[in-house]
Design an enzyme around this catalytic site. Sequence first.
Site, PDB file in Angstrom:
ATOM      1  N   HIS A 198       7.411  -4.767   4.926  1.00  0.00           N
ATOM      2  CA  HIS A 198       7.945  -5.369   3.707  1.00  0.00           C
ATOM      3  C   HIS A 198       9.107  -4.575   3.118  1.00  0.00           C
ATOM      4  CE1 HIS A 198       5.141  -2.536   1.509  1.00  0.00           C
ATOM      5  NE2 HIS A 198       6.155  -2.524   0.666  1.00  0.00           N
ATOM      6  N   ASP A 223       1.968  -5.359   8.449  1.00  0.00           N
ATOM      7  CA  ASP A 223       2.930  -4.692   7.571  1.00  0.00           C
ATOM      8  C   ASP A 223       3.464  -3.402   8.185  1.00  0.00           C
ATOM      9  OD1 ASP A 223       4.511  -4.531   5.300  1.00  0.00           O
ATOM     10  OD2 ASP A 223       3.026  -3.366   4.173  1.00  0.00           O
ATOM     11  N   SER A 265       6.335   2.893  -0.890  1.00  0.00           N
ATOM     12  CA  SER A 265       6.002   1.990   0.219  1.00  0.00           C
ATOM     13  C   SER A 265       6.541   2.509   1.539  1.00  0.00           C
ATOM     14  CB  SER A 265       6.585   0.604  -0.048  1.00  0.00           C
ATOM     15  OG  SER A 265       5.713  -0.177  -0.802  1.00  0.00           O
TER      16      SER A 265
END
Length: 658
Positions: free
Chosen positions: A256, A298, A379
């Site tokens: 992402h 992911d 992230s």
Amino acid sequence: MRKLTLGIGLALAASPSLALAQIESPGSPAALLADLRTDAVPIEFVQPPDVGFLKAEDATRTEPGPLRYGALLPVDINPAENGVWDQLSDGSMVWRFKVYSPGAKSIGLEFSDYWIPEGAEIFLYDDTLEQVHGAYTSINNQPHDQIQFAPFPGDSVIFEYVQPADVDARPRLELGTVIYDYMDLFALEAELILENEGQGIGAGACDVNVNCPEGDPFPLQKRSVVRTLSGGGLCSAVLVNNTAGDQTRYVLSAWHCGQSSNTVFRFNYQTANCTGGSAPTGQQVSGATQLVSNQASDGRIMRINNNIPASYNPFYAGWSRSTTNPSFAMSMHHPGGGPKQIAIDGNGATKANVNIGGIGVVPSWRVVFSPGTTEGGSSGSPLFDQNDRVRGTLSGGPAGTCQAEGFYARLYDFWNNVNIAQYLDPLGSGATAIDGFDPNNPGGGGGTFPDITSISPTFITAVNPTSPVSVTLTGTGFEDITSVEVNGVPLSAFPPEFSVPNDTTLVVTLQPPYNAGTINIKAIEGTQSDNIDLSVTFNTTPTIDLVSSDPNFLLSAFPLEIYMGGFPGDSHFLLLSTSLIPSTVPGIFSAGIGNNLTNLFGLGVFTVNPATGYAKVEGPFTGIPTGTKLYFQSGVLSAVLPSLPLTMSNIESGTVLF
């Protein structure tokens, strides 16, 4: 299943050092050296975006992805149609243009087609030449022929390309996008640094610097975690090892995060001590190849295009695709895009399937950190287990300040969903876990790399009658060498032009010609290499070399090649015969061939080139019966002290095969 927000690279950071996303080389722009006026540079006006609309859109945005800091404005600027060309007194050509977009806090330039030849340089600067970025050289060329220059402060920037007179190749420079910064990246990064001085970025006391005592047990892992900048968004990532231990520059992050081929990787962005201090911002490399990504798990793997400078001191983290819950969990990350932080869950991690907005259900490791937390910008950061191996990368966690809970996409699911074994297990070993690789301690990390300590002989002459010449390199780490280059040109593996008798010896065969100066020999193992220079000197006595001379054969299908060496300007009177009976002209020359002048032919007069150290004759020869032996010798007239009789060279012979 819980629905959570993305722990994505949303916060913003930049500084003037962002220009170092490309590797800089020494140099000064032509505008300074040749006093070229900046007010004479044509302006390429770029219509500013509707900033109010963009900020309102940002405030209501719900789709996942890095927070937008700049608008991407399409342009079409190239050397044929835009800017101005100037020719300098030394023959160099200079192309310049100025991008101006009112109100921008910084300007980013993204080239849709980019390649410059060796010797050319690029600079970015302002109207007053007080701020200059560059030189950017051919070392920044990318395999995908694109590049993004990191933001230049202000609403205008001058782009300068310099091509020296002796460089013939033409560049490819097509500016396709101007990135209009409406959020002021430079001010934001300065603010992040100041906040970190107070021990915390946004989350205040919840953050823990990696150089606090909590991070002391993990010095190697600190060197593997990087910050990424791509398309206006910031994330974290980790440099990972593979089963070959060959230092291929693989980077693991989150799907992402959406990193592009123009991603900028910042190394060692961490404060000097626990309570703050300076944080290096200049250790950056730009450009990556996107290898594989998978939304369901992911996960994303990239390969950094350019070599990572040794001064960055990288570490290639180990990994594990075990399905067993880690008994200890630790993450290093860049919250808010700021300096590196650490978060620890001493109880380890458990499995959870989590519905993360914008991604879907992600099989995850659930952790509850104490101390530490994660934020936007964290992230893609790695989760290390009790064996210091990466188990996954951060997908998200609950929104809010000082949230200890985090969810890391599991590496083993990424491995099972797509073929990442081709990268992380190139040996096909089937390993479920490997340790990290430390280039500073290769013996302890699984692999070695070439280290050349000496070469023998230390020099050769420009013309050598025993060509091809073999040289021996000594050192360590030669057994796994994959290729050898001479002056940047790969040698042939078959027929072999290099051999590795053992781990400490490398034998390289050098084909003529040997130009006076230096020959650079590079030994390569995967992404690692070492090189050494071999000196090439002028011949102190007249010397000729017949290529493919005895015991090899001359083939009429290939040109006859003869090299003639000596001092610069010496004149070689080249002779040919089929007889080894001498020929003498008193006071003129005394040759070792020619049968008393009855079997002697003159092939011409050739002058030693000072730039190469030799003269060369090349041409076809036909009609000579198979088995005929030809003899060559030259008489040389010195350019420094011309006198008779001529000084005679060695004799070279070759037998005609067919």
